[in-house]
Design a protein around this motif. Structure first.
Motif, PDB file in Angstrom:
ATOM      1  N   ALA A   1       7.091  -4.094   6.988  1.00  0.00           N
ATOM      2  CA  ALA A   1       6.430  -5.398   6.998  1.00  0.00           C
ATOM      3  C   ALA A   1       7.324  -6.504   6.457  1.00  0.00           C
ATOM      4  O   ALA A   1       6.943  -7.672   6.468  1.00  0.00           O
ATOM      5  N   GLY A   2       8.534  -6.156   6.004  1.00  0.00           N
ATOM      6  CA  GLY A   2       9.450  -7.153   5.459  1.00  0.00           C
ATOM      7  C   GLY A   2       9.013  -7.702   4.117  1.00  0.00           C
ATOM      8  O   GLY A   2       9.355  -8.830   3.759  1.00  0.00           O
ATOM      9  N   ARG A   3       8.252  -6.911   3.363  1.00  0.00           N
ATOM     10  CA  ARG A   3       7.731  -7.372   2.071  1.00  0.00           C
ATOM     11  C   ARG A   3       8.406  -6.689   0.888  1.00  0.00           C
ATOM     12  O   ARG A   3       7.941  -6.817  -0.243  1.00  0.00           O
ATOM     13  N   LEU A   4       9.478  -5.958   1.132  1.00  0.00           N
ATOM     14  CA  LEU A   4      10.198  -5.320   0.042  1.00  0.00           C
ATOM     15  C   LEU A   4      11.444  -6.147  -0.273  1.00  0.00           C
ATOM     16  O   LEU A   4      12.300  -6.348   0.598  1.00  0.00           O
ATOM     17  N   ASP A   5      11.531  -6.652  -1.485  1.00  0.00           N
ATOM     18  CA  ASP A   5      12.655  -7.490  -1.891  1.00  0.00           C
ATOM     19  C   ASP A   5      13.538  -6.743  -2.885  1.00  0.00           C
ATOM     20  O   ASP A   5      13.049  -5.968  -3.713  1.00  0.00           O
ATOM     21  N   LEU A   6      14.820  -7.006  -2.780  1.00  0.00           N
ATOM     22  CA  LEU A   6      15.765  -6.447  -3.737  1.00  0.00           C
ATOM     23  C   LEU A   6      15.784  -7.296  -5.006  1.00  0.00           C
ATOM     24  O   LEU A   6      15.790  -8.530  -4.944  1.00  0.00           O
TER      25      LEU A   6
ATOM     26  N   GLU B   1       7.036   6.988  -1.082  1.00  0.00           N
ATOM     27  CA  GLU B   1       7.856   6.864   0.124  1.00  0.00           C
ATOM     28  C   GLU B   1       7.101   6.114   1.217  1.00  0.00           C
ATOM     29  O   GLU B   1       7.641   5.214   1.864  1.00  0.00           O
ATOM     30  N   VAL B   2       5.848   6.504   1.438  1.00  0.00           N
ATOM     31  CA  VAL B   2       5.042   5.838   2.468  1.00  0.00           C
ATOM     32  C   VAL B   2       4.846   4.370   2.121  1.00  0.00           C
ATOM     33  O   VAL B   2       4.937   3.486   2.978  1.00  0.00           O
ATOM     34  N   LEU B   3       4.580   4.077   0.843  1.00  0.00           N
ATOM     35  CA  LEU B   3       4.379   2.693   0.425  1.00  0.00           C
ATOM     36  C   LEU B   3       5.655   1.878   0.595  1.00  0.00           C
ATOM     37  O   LEU B   3       5.620   0.736   1.095  1.00  0.00           O
ATOM     38  N   ASP B   4       6.782   2.439   0.190  1.00  0.00           N
ATOM     39  CA  ASP B   4       8.060   1.731   0.365  1.00  0.00           C
ATOM     40  C   ASP B   4       8.338   1.465   1.838  1.00  0.00           C
ATOM     41  O   ASP B   4       8.794   0.372   2.213  1.00  0.00           O
TER      42      ASP B   4
ATOM     43  N   SER C   1      -1.780   4.192   0.481  1.00  0.00           N
ATOM     44  CA  SER C   1      -0.815   4.640  -0.529  1.00  0.00           C
ATOM     45  C   SER C   1      -1.158   4.045  -1.884  1.00  0.00           C
ATOM     46  O   SER C   1      -1.109   4.726  -2.917  1.00  0.00           O
ATOM     47  N   HIS C   2      -1.491   2.756  -1.867  1.00  0.00           N
ATOM     48  CA  HIS C   2      -1.828   2.097  -3.130  1.00  0.00           C
ATOM     49  C   HIS C   2      -3.098   2.696  -3.738  1.00  0.00           C
ATOM     50  O   HIS C   2      -3.166   2.947  -4.958  1.00  0.00           O
ATOM     51  N   GLU C   3      -4.123   2.916  -2.900  1.00  0.00           N
ATOM     52  CA  GLU C   3      -5.387   3.454  -3.398  1.00  0.00           C
ATOM     53  C   GLU C   3      -5.232   4.889  -3.914  1.00  0.00           C
ATOM     54  O   GLU C   3      -5.881   5.286  -4.878  1.00  0.00           O
ATOM     55  N   LEU C   4      -4.370   5.671  -3.272  1.00  0.00           N
ATOM     56  CA  LEU C   4      -4.196   7.061  -3.683  1.00  0.00           C
ATOM     57  C   LEU C   4      -3.338   7.193  -4.938  1.00  0.00           C
ATOM     58  O   LEU C   4      -3.428   8.191  -5.662  1.00  0.00           O
ATOM     59  N   ARG C   5      -2.486   6.211  -5.165  1.00  0.00           N
ATOM     60  CA  ARG C   5      -1.609   6.297  -6.335  1.00  0.00           C
ATOM     61  C   ARG C   5      -2.400   6.221  -7.639  1.00  0.00           C
ATOM     62  O   ARG C   5      -2.030   6.861  -8.636  1.00  0.00           O
ATOM     63  N   THR C   6      -3.467   5.444  -7.664  1.00  0.00           N
ATOM     64  CA  THR C   6      -4.241   5.291  -8.911  1.00  0.00           C
ATOM     65  C   THR C   6      -4.829   6.615  -9.392  1.00  0.00           C
ATOM     66  O   THR C   6      -4.588   7.027 -10.542  1.00  0.00           O
TER      67      THR C   6
ATOM     68  N   LEU D   1      -1.430  -3.126  11.876  1.00  0.00           N
ATOM     69  CA  LEU D   1      -2.592  -2.434  11.307  1.00  0.00           C
ATOM     70  C   LEU D   1      -2.179  -1.122  10.641  1.00  0.00           C
ATOM     71  O   LEU D   1      -2.688  -0.760   9.575  1.00  0.00           O
ATOM     72  N   LYS D   2      -1.215  -0.421  11.310  1.00  0.00           N
ATOM     73  CA  LYS D   2      -0.737   0.846  10.734  1.00  0.00           C
ATOM     74  C   LYS D   2      -0.050   0.612   9.392  1.00  0.00           C
ATOM     75  O   LYS D   2      -0.315   1.319   8.413  1.00  0.00           O
ATOM     76  N   SER D   3       0.814  -0.414   9.352  1.00  0.00           N
ATOM     77  CA  SER D   3       1.519  -0.715   8.106  1.00  0.00           C
ATOM     78  C   SER D   3       0.536  -1.108   7.012  1.00  0.00           C
ATOM     79  O   SER D   3       0.667  -0.689   5.858  1.00  0.00           O
ATOM     80  N   HIS D   4      -0.456  -1.912   7.378  1.00  0.00           N
ATOM     81  CA  HIS D   4      -1.464  -2.327   6.400  1.00  0.00           C
ATOM     82  C   HIS D   4      -2.259  -1.111   5.908  1.00  0.00           C
ATOM     83  O   HIS D   4      -2.539  -0.986   4.709  1.00  0.00           O
ATOM     84  N   PHE D   5      -2.600  -0.228   6.849  1.00  0.00           N
ATOM     85  CA  PHE D   5      -3.345   0.974   6.477  1.00  0.00           C
ATOM     86  C   PHE D   5      -2.521   1.860   5.539  1.00  0.00           C
ATOM     87  O   PHE D   5      -3.026   2.346   4.522  1.00  0.00           O
ATOM     88  N   LEU D   6      -1.241   2.068   5.893  1.00  0.00           N
ATOM     89  CA  LEU D   6      -0.383   2.902   5.051  1.00  0.00           C
ATOM     90  C   LEU D   6      -0.237   2.314   3.650  1.00  0.00           C
ATOM     91  O   LEU D   6      -0.316   3.032   2.647  1.00  0.00           O
TER      92      LEU D   6
END
Length: 444
Positions: free
Chosen positions: A240-245, A231-234, A182-187, A173-178
């Motif tokens: 969550a294991g959703r960042l791919d190289l 940074e928080v989004l990354d 982060s995504h909502e604030l970036r816009t 839940l924390k990862s989803h919230f972050l």
């Protein structure tokens, strides 16, 4: 000194009692001998006094010896007991043994040698049985304790599993919230940055010096906040294991120079020298250029942040086994050995107070560590308080995707992932003394 035994003779015949007494005396047995003539007196004596052995006549005037033995055992009166039987009473003797007698002896065979032998044997057997019973009882108690402990461990394991489930759910839940925040604030932040840049363009009208200064502050703070959000989004993606190289072939020297160019203005603002040296025979690598640049920018950002005066060096060089090293050194405040491990933890900074001198999310090094592990590389750290720090990233020239699992090992101090020492990271080697003036090399 021979042990003095307390012996009880139970027999209604005076002659038989005298025979037992005489045989034991002649055998040299040290004893305190008591005599009774019936079962009632025998039970009373055994209820009040502890005897080392009892010689019991099978035939008593008030009850037989079998009944007395059963009465003693039911009352949990334990004592070595030798049944005295008549000639041909073997079947009776077997019944007595089954009821709890230790041994039996025919009255016709009473002699000093035989009686002394039977006495010693009965006492030895009784003591062995008593010891065995004690051990058995201890084993039973230990077994019961083990059962209780296993039950308690099972309860604790269930509680731990439940807590782990709750923690895992909370972490998700924390990862989803972050990630969401982060995504909502970036816009809106991108909009603030974009409009600030538009306002600074001359074609949209001339601004006073004070107005331009205020908009530049908005722009710079917006960029800083966007960097923190990224940074928080990354980190949330990594967790969550959703960042791919996204690997490709690129010139690592150009990426390094680009990152240094972006950070040079921050170094100039603090009057810090930012020096670069590239020593690569082949500068082409197969990796994710965006993430390699991110690693270097984070290292440089930390170096500039924690260095008040002096210099920062960036070095890229060849390593054996088809690897490359990216090294960042500074003359900053340094890191205490006790903090080597903590600085790689997420949201962790050496100074955790709200009034700390150096701001930041505390995610930079945690992100670096995760990215380096994804690339199959290693991190080496050397630092000394008041002298400076050195971070060395070793990466394979060609990464293999994917090469990380969910159960990848975490940082281990003094292991093969991180080497931490308190020695001076700027100790000059013989090569350093041959380096150009203004850029010392250091032995790693």
């Amino acid at each position: 000194m021979e042990e003095t035994l307390k012996i009880l003779v139970v027999d209604d015949e005076e002659v038989d009692r005298m025979a037992v007494r005489a045989a034991l005396t002649k055998a040299g047995v040290q004893m305190e001998l008591s005599e009774v003539g019936d079962g009632h007196d025998a039970f009373s004596a055994l209820s009040t006094t502890a005897y080392d052995c009892v010689f019991l006549d099978y035939r008593l005037p008030d009850q037989d010896g079998l009944t007395l033995i059963q009465q003693l055992r039911s009352s949990e009166i334990k004592v070595p007991l030798v049944a005295l039987t008549g000639q041909g009473d073997e079947q009776i003797a077997l019944q007595l043994l089954k009821a709890g007698a230790t041994d039996y002896l025919s009255k016709s065979r009473i002699s000093p040698e035989t009686l002394a032998q039977v006495l010693r044997s009965a006492i030895r057997i009784y003591r062995a049985e008593t010891q065995a019973a004690l051990v058995k009882e201890q084993l039973r108690e230990s077994h019961e304790q083990l059962i209780r402990k296993n039950q308690e461990l099972e309860r604790q394991q269930q509680q731990i599993q439940m807590q782990n489930f709750k923690l895992s759910e909370a972490s998700l839940l924390k990862s989803h919230f972050l990630a969401t925040m982060s995504h909502e604030l970036r816009t809106p932040m991108n909009a603030i940055i974009g409009f600030s840049q538009i306002l600074l363009r001359p074609k949209f009208g001339q601004l006073t010096h004070q107005q331009a200064d205020m908009i530049e502050r908005i722009l710079n703070n917006g960029k800083h906040l966007l960097m923190l959000l990224n940074e928080v989004l990354d980190f949330s993606k990594l967790e969550a294991g959703r960042l791919d190289l996204k690997a490709e072939i690129f010139d690592v020297s150009k990426v390094i120079n680009l990152a240094v160019s972006e950070m040079r203005s921050l170094a100039d603002a603090k009057n810090l020298s930012l020096l670069v040296e590239t020593d690569l025979q082949n500068s082409l690598v197969f990796n994710d250029p965006v993430r390699v640049k991110q690693i270097l920018i984070n290292l440089l950002s930390n170096a500039i942040k924690f260095t008040e005066f002096g210099e920062i060096w960036v070095e890229v060089k060849e390593l054996p086994a088809n690897r490359v090293a990216i090294i960042v050194r500074d003359t900053g405040i340094g890191i205490a050995p006790r903090d080597f491990k903590r600085i790689f933890e997420a949201f962790r900074q050496v100074d955790q107070t709200i009034t700390r001198k150096y701001p930041g999310t505390g995610l930079g090094l945690a992100i670096i560590d995760s990215l380096v592990r994804m690339m199959g590389g290693k991190i080496f750290l050397e630092s000394k308080l008041g002298i400076g720090s050195m971070f060395k990233i070793e990466l394979p020239r060609q990464i293999t995707l994917p090469n990380i699992t969910d159960d990848a090992p975490a940082l281990q101090l003094d292991g093969d992932r991180i080497f931490c020492s308190a020695k001076n990271p700027h100790h000059l080697s013989s090569q350093a003394r041959q380096a150009p003036i203004g850029y010392p090399k250091f032995k790693l």
